[in-house]
Design an enzyme around this catalytic site. Structure first.
Site, short mmCIF file in Angstrom:
data_model
loop_
_atom_site.label_atom_id
_atom_site.label_comp_id
_atom_site.label_asym_id
_atom_site.label_seq_id
_atom_site.Cartn_x
_atom_site.Cartn_y
_atom_site.Cartn_z
N ASP A 16 0.84 -1.20 0.00
CA ASP A 16 0.00 0.00 0.00
C ASP A 16 0.87 1.25 0.00
OD1 ASP A 16 -2.32 1.45 0.03
OD2 ASP A 16 -2.70 1.19 2.17
N ASN A 64 -10.25 -2.93 -6.66
CA ASN A 64 -9.46 -1.97 -7.44
C ASN A 64 -10.08 -1.69 -8.81
OD1 ASN A 64 -6.12 -2.97 -6.27
ND2 ASN A 64 -7.48 -1.37 -5.51
#
Ligand code: FPP
Length: 240
Positions: A16, A64
């Site tokens: 991340d 996503n």
């Protein structure tokens, strides 16, 4: 002195902070993802050197797909480019490439590149690199449930036979061990739909570093922290 626990065989990483890394430098998000791909290359190499058996990377989640089409397109191109470019090195280092997720939803060209790389490295046995793509932990559990329900409908399975072991056999990569250590970069302390079933007893390590800055030293710090933990799997103390 307490015995140190042996190093993790299976490391999973939530990579991340690519966007924040880019924003901090006034760069478009794509630059963060590109720097993130470099961190992937370094981390695969380091894990290989350290004798890690399985490395699972959360490279693209099911959720996503809700990002702007431009960003998902760029990520798919980057993935395709990465697999093509790294294939000779993976092969030379005896790294087997695998992928988990709803792979059928990937663009056909990316899927073809992946399938070729997976086929070419199928015999490699030093380390397994697992890319989680179009992956969601809940979706994986739903997909396993669908497979089991189909077997029941076909009369090939009695619902009474379904237990944790049989269920786990219908997950995407049923032969792989559960992760020992889960690393998350950029400070967030959540699982974000990653390996929900498999990480029941996985040790967590969170670093505030953004993924593109993650180095071999950071990996060694995470492993050292893991080795200091005592894993009890719900039982009482195992060491005196
Ligand atoms: C999270 O950062 C990262 C991703 C959504 C994608 C991960 C992709 C890579 C590391 C590069 C390509 C991968 C491979 C295997 C070549 P973010 O965009 O959510 O960051 P932010 O939270 O700071 O916005």
């Amino acid at each position: 002195m307490e015995d140190a626990q042996k190093g993790p065989d299976h490391i999973a990483i939530i990579m991340d902070g690519n966007g924040r890394w880019a924003a901090a430098r006034g760069l478009p998000r794509l630059f963060g993802h590109r720097a993130g791909a470099e961190a992937v290359r370094r981390t695969v190499e380091a894990c290989c050197e350290l004798g890690v058996k399985v490395l699972t990377l959360y490279a693209f989640s099911w959720e996503n797909w809700d990002r702007p089409a431009r960003e998902t397109g760029e990520l798919m191109e980057l993935l395709d480019e990465f697999v093509r470019r790294e294939l000779p090195t993976l092969h030379a280092n005896h790294v087997r490439l695998r992928a988990i997720g709803r792979l059928e939803t990937l663009p056909s060209g990316v899927l073809a590149t992946l399938q070729r790389a997976m086929a070419e490295t199928a015999g490699c046995d030093r380390m397994t690199l697992v890319l989680a793509l179009s992956y969601g932990g809940r979706q994986e559990i739903v997909d396993a449930t669908r497979r089991l329900a189909t077997l029941v409908r076909q009369g090939r399975l009695d619902p009474a036979q379904i237990d944790e072991t049989l269920f786990a056999r219908h997950l995407y990569a049923a032969d792989l061990p559960d992760p020992d250590l889960l690393i998350r970069t950029s400070g967030e302390q959540r699982l974000s739909n990653f390996l929900l079933w498999q990480s029941s007893y996985t040790e967590w390590y969170v670093t505030s570093k953004c993924w593109p800055d993650f180095s071999k030293e950071d990996l060694l710090d995470a492993i050292a922290a893991y080795e200091r933990r005592e894993r009890r799997f719900g039982k009482t103390m195992v060491r005196g």
